[in-house]
Design a protein around this motif. Structure first.
Motif, mmCIF file in Angstrom:
data_model
loop_
_atom_site.group_PDB
_atom_site.id
_atom_site.type_symbol
_atom_site.label_atom_id
_atom_site.label_comp_id
_atom_site.label_asym_id
_atom_site.label_seq_id
_atom_site.Cartn_x
_atom_site.Cartn_y
_atom_site.Cartn_z
ATOM 1 N N THR A 160 5.569 4.709 1.577
ATOM 2 C CA THR A 160 4.265 4.397 1.915
ATOM 3 C C THR A 160 4.167 2.972 2.607
ATOM 4 O O THR A 160 4.967 2.370 2.528
ATOM 5 C CB THR A 160 3.207 4.276 0.809
ATOM 6 O OG1 THR A 160 3.358 3.589 -0.092
ATOM 7 C CG2 THR A 160 2.972 5.666 0.260
ATOM 8 N N ASP A 161 2.911 2.667 3.280
ATOM 9 C CA ASP A 161 2.793 1.560 3.878
ATOM 10 C C ASP A 161 2.480 0.316 3.077
ATOM 11 O O ASP A 161 1.252 0.208 2.719
ATOM 12 C CB ASP A 161 1.544 1.659 4.906
ATOM 13 C CG ASP A 161 1.422 0.500 6.110
ATOM 14 O OD1 ASP A 161 2.034 -0.883 5.409
ATOM 15 O OD2 ASP A 161 1.079 0.534 7.033
ATOM 16 N N TYR A 162 3.357 -0.401 2.364
ATOM 17 C CA TYR A 162 3.339 -1.420 1.384
ATOM 18 C C TYR A 162 2.463 -2.381 1.888
ATOM 19 O O TYR A 162 1.468 -2.918 0.896
ATOM 20 C CB TYR A 162 4.571 -1.914 0.975
ATOM 21 C CG TYR A 162 5.414 -0.886 0.306
ATOM 22 C CD1 TYR A 162 4.878 0.518 -0.202
ATOM 23 C CD2 TYR A 162 6.892 -1.194 -0.221
ATOM 24 C CE1 TYR A 162 5.772 1.612 -0.694
ATOM 25 C CE2 TYR A 162 7.486 -0.033 -0.326
ATOM 26 C CZ TYR A 162 7.011 1.175 -0.942
ATOM 27 O OH TYR A 162 7.961 2.013 -1.480
ATOM 28 N N ALA A 163 2.384 -2.910 2.827
ATOM 29 C CA ALA A 163 1.481 -3.868 3.452
ATOM 30 C C ALA A 163 0.095 -3.603 3.243
ATOM 31 O O ALA A 163 -0.744 -4.253 2.825
ATOM 32 C CB ALA A 163 1.969 -4.613 4.705
ATOM 33 N N ALA A 164 -0.297 -2.387 3.928
ATOM 34 C CA ALA A 164 -1.561 -2.191 4.123
ATOM 35 C C ALA A 164 -1.985 -1.468 2.682
ATOM 36 O O ALA A 164 -3.299 -1.849 2.505
ATOM 37 C CB ALA A 164 -1.697 -0.728 4.945
ATOM 38 N N MET A 224 15.034 4.271 -2.859
ATOM 39 C CA MET A 224 14.748 3.250 -3.862
ATOM 40 C C MET A 224 15.154 2.007 -3.287
ATOM 41 O O MET A 224 14.365 0.984 -3.449
ATOM 42 C CB MET A 224 15.460 3.499 -5.186
ATOM 43 C CG MET A 224 15.091 2.356 -6.404
ATOM 44 S SD MET A 224 13.059 2.135 -6.430
ATOM 45 C CE MET A 224 13.004 3.107 -7.993
ATOM 46 N N TYR A 225 16.356 1.737 -2.728
ATOM 47 C CA TYR A 225 16.606 0.430 -2.130
ATOM 48 C C TYR A 225 15.669 0.211 -0.995
ATOM 49 O O TYR A 225 15.259 -1.097 -1.026
ATOM 50 C CB TYR A 225 18.010 0.561 -1.468
ATOM 51 C CG TYR A 225 18.760 -0.553 -0.656
ATOM 52 C CD1 TYR A 225 18.876 -1.713 -1.442
ATOM 53 C CD2 TYR A 225 18.966 -0.433 0.610
ATOM 54 C CE1 TYR A 225 19.260 -2.823 -0.920
ATOM 55 C CE2 TYR A 225 19.595 -1.463 1.310
ATOM 56 C CZ TYR A 225 19.836 -2.717 0.436
ATOM 57 O OH TYR A 225 20.031 -3.782 1.158
ATOM 58 N N HIS A 226 15.080 0.949 -0.041
ATOM 59 C CA HIS A 226 14.316 0.700 1.010
ATOM 60 C C HIS A 226 12.986 0.387 0.464
ATOM 61 O O HIS A 226 12.252 -0.614 0.922
ATOM 62 C CB HIS A 226 14.394 1.775 2.141
ATOM 63 C CG HIS A 226 15.688 1.919 2.851
ATOM 64 N ND1 HIS A 226 16.309 0.969 3.258
ATOM 65 C CD2 HIS A 226 16.200 3.089 3.043
ATOM 66 C CE1 HIS A 226 17.317 1.269 3.932
ATOM 67 N NE2 HIS A 226 17.523 2.660 3.874
ATOM 68 N N ALA A 227 12.402 0.924 -0.735
ATOM 69 C CA ALA A 227 11.358 0.724 -1.318
ATOM 70 C C ALA A 227 11.413 -0.567 -1.936
ATOM 71 O O ALA A 227 10.490 -1.490 -1.749
ATOM 72 C CB ALA A 227 11.089 1.908 -2.337
ATOM 73 N N MET A 228 12.353 -0.801 -2.551
ATOM 74 C CA MET A 228 12.383 -2.469 -3.103
ATOM 75 C C MET A 228 12.439 -3.596 -2.020
ATOM 76 O O MET A 228 11.865 -4.648 -2.205
ATOM 77 C CB MET A 228 13.668 -2.622 -4.125
ATOM 78 C CG MET A 228 13.616 -1.737 -5.206
ATOM 79 S SD MET A 228 15.366 -2.045 -6.069
ATOM 80 C CE MET A 228 15.053 -1.067 -7.651
ATOM 81 N N GLN A 229 13.083 -3.159 -0.975
ATOM 82 C CA GLN A 229 13.029 -4.130 0.061
ATOM 83 C C GLN A 229 11.554 -4.049 0.854
ATOM 84 O O GLN A 229 11.055 -5.348 1.004
ATOM 85 C CB GLN A 229 13.730 -3.704 1.260
ATOM 86 C CG GLN A 229 15.521 -3.833 1.011
ATOM 87 C CD GLN A 229 16.182 -3.339 2.174
ATOM 88 O OE1 GLN A 229 15.887 -2.336 2.872
ATOM 89 N NE2 GLN A 229 17.244 -4.059 2.939
ATOM 90 N N GLY A 230 11.043 -3.004 0.745
ATOM 91 C CA GLY A 230 9.577 -3.222 1.309
ATOM 92 C C GLY A 230 8.607 -3.794 0.218
ATOM 93 O O GLY A 230 7.687 -4.798 0.709
ATOM 94 N N VAL A 234 6.267 -7.789 0.717
ATOM 95 C CA VAL A 234 4.807 -7.995 0.388
ATOM 96 C C VAL A 234 4.373 -8.662 -0.831
ATOM 97 O O VAL A 234 3.451 -8.816 -1.392
ATOM 98 C CB VAL A 234 3.974 -6.672 0.619
ATOM 99 C CG1 VAL A 234 4.227 -6.145 2.190
ATOM 100 C CG2 VAL A 234 4.369 -5.799 -0.492
ATOM 101 N N ASP A 235 5.496 -9.210 -1.665
ATOM 102 C CA ASP A 235 5.537 -9.889 -3.055
ATOM 103 C C ASP A 235 4.732 -8.942 -3.871
ATOM 104 O O ASP A 235 3.659 -9.331 -4.532
ATOM 105 C CB ASP A 235 4.793 -11.101 -2.959
ATOM 106 C CG ASP A 235 4.801 -11.911 -4.125
ATOM 107 O OD1 ASP A 235 6.012 -11.816 -4.969
ATOM 108 O OD2 ASP A 235 4.053 -12.813 -4.345
ATOM 109 N N ALA A 236 5.356 -7.658 -3.783
ATOM 110 C CA ALA A 236 4.701 -6.732 -4.950
ATOM 111 C C ALA A 236 5.723 -5.782 -5.619
ATOM 112 O O ALA A 236 6.925 -5.716 -5.425
ATOM 113 C CB ALA A 236 3.951 -5.503 -4.149
#
Length: 426
Positions: free
Chosen positions: A134-138, A160-166, A170-172
């Motif tokens: 999903t769009d984490y920043a938005a 999961m790796y890319h999810a963690m990077q994303g 955005v500090d979430a």
């Protein structure tokens, strides 16, 4: 608006016996024999204990999509009945909050339908099961506190790796349901002697720890705040303990049911004892307790999971996973842990309020001048029996019904407003 709580035993590291003055939703003064403002509402605590409102970072309110099980209104009312003033709701809903439109509507309904603070996790991936992030920043801008696919482990390591990077960008936090589906292998109960005795397919404990080991490696590489949901095994505790020593940014929760019960307590093929992860061995339960004491486990969260009566009737083989916990958690843990001398009341408050608030950056979990007036009043001295006829949740799926406990919630205030009051008290 002003409220004066008089003659209370105020719990916490700077606890005292006296009064609390609330103005405009915050604590304005504390001390003995405070003057009563002419326009104040007075709550006579009469020696009841006042604690910081409890914080639960793992609840299922089932709305939208599954309102036969629970709604935001009933779930929040149940949480208030249990002493919670802040909860965080999971996104396994229909529609899944995996886009700004649906998340925005859900955040607004959480605010309008609940008398307590209801924060919201958004989905890690679209539909919870895809590999599309999903769009984490938005989503964070739209009100997501963090990202979770709770109910479903993220099966693909690259996802999961890319999810963690994303999420790190955005500090979430990534809030993980940890379960390797291939190792679950359609099990319904912990693999072991109880499963064999009941003739039920077992869930191997490595279905949790194997995926956790993967995730901790990825979290170390990405620097994300990784939160491990409902840890249940000794091996998982050891993995988290080692990761923390290495400086991995990991927090972890345990549930009341995994701390209080193990598979040896299961009386038979009774679906009220079916949950995910399953009740593990006594060795695992004791390891969880040790993990709480040494800080490996940061907090206690209920994983409040209401179902209809039909869904929890019959055998382990066919019933839904999960039990409710909002209205019983504090009393069960206070009775078993504090009254037995295993821990102090302040330690329990840390695990159920202060530490979850700190881990997720919530303005909660403390009693101090200027702090939000999120407060729970409890009677710690008189025993009562857990009676689901008094519950405000739609769900009645619990193995603890009928247990005798201490720690009845008399009132819950969120931002200084009564969210729950026990009939005939105060």
């Amino acid at each position: 608006m002003k409220t004066l709580i008089k003659h209370a035993i105020v719990a916490g590291p700077n606890g005292f016996t006296g009064d609390l003055l609330i103005e405009d939703g915050r604590i304005a003064a504390m001390g003995s024999h405070l003057a009563t403002p002419a326009d104040a509402t007075v709550i006579e605590a009469a020696g009841a204990t006042v604690m910081p409102g409890l914080v639960d970072v793992h609840v299922h309110f089932r709305e939208p999509g599954f309102t036969q099980k629970e709604t935001i209104k009933t779930g929040a009312a149940a949480a208030a009945h249990g002493g919670y003033t802040t909860v965080v709701a999971m996104p396994n809903l229909d529609p899944v909050p995996d886009n700004v439109t649906d998340l925005t509507a859900l955040v607004a309904k959480n605010a309008s339908d609940a008398m307590i603070h209801v924060e919201q996790f958004a989905a890690i991936t679209t539909g919870l099961r895809s590999t599309d992030l999903t769009d984490y920043a938005a989503m964070k801008a739209a009100g997501a506190l963090g990202f979770s696919n709770d109910g479903v482990g993220v099966q693909d390591a690259a996802t999961m790796y890319h999810a963690m990077q994303g999420a790190a960008a955005v500090d979430a936090p990534i809030v993980a349901h940890i379960e390797d589906n291939g190792l679950v292998n359609h099990g319904v109960i912990n693999a072991g002697p109880k499963a064999q005795a009941l003739g039920l397919p077992g869930i191997n404990h490595v279905s949790e720890s194997a995926q956790l080991a993967r995730d901790l490696t990825l979290a170390e590489a990405t620097g994300v705040h990784y939160h491990a949901c409902h840890i249940s095994t000794k091996q998982s505790i050891e993995l988290i303990r080692d990761a923390k020593k290495r400086g991995v940014n990991v927090t972890a929760e345990a549930t009341p049911h995994h701390l209080l019960l193990d598979d040896g307590h299961i009386p038979g093929d009774d679906a009220m004892f079916k949950m995910n992860p399953p009740l593990r061995s006594e060795m695992d339960r004791l390891a969880l307790m040790d993990g709480l004491l040494d800080g490996t486990i940061d907090m206690i969260a209920t994983d409040h999971a209401p179902h209809t009566a039909a869904e929890k009737t019959g055998s382990f083989k066919d019933a839904a996973f999960g039990i409710v916990g909002s209205e019983t958690a504090f009393a069960l843990l206070y009775t078993s842990f504090v009254r037995s001398g295993w821990c102090t009341l302040n330690q329990l408050i840390d695990w159920m309020s202060t530490k979850p608030a700190a881990a997720f950056g919530l303005d909660a979990g403390r009693i101090a001048i200027g702090a939000p007036a999120d407060l729970t009043l409890v009677d710690l001295d008189h025993a009562y029996q857990i009676d689901d006829a008094t519950w405000l949740s739609k769900g009645h799926n619990s193995p603890f019904i009928g247990h005798t406990v201490y720690g009845k919630v008399l009132a819950t205030l969120a931002a200084g407003q009564l969210a729950y009051q026990e009939e005939g008290t105060l």
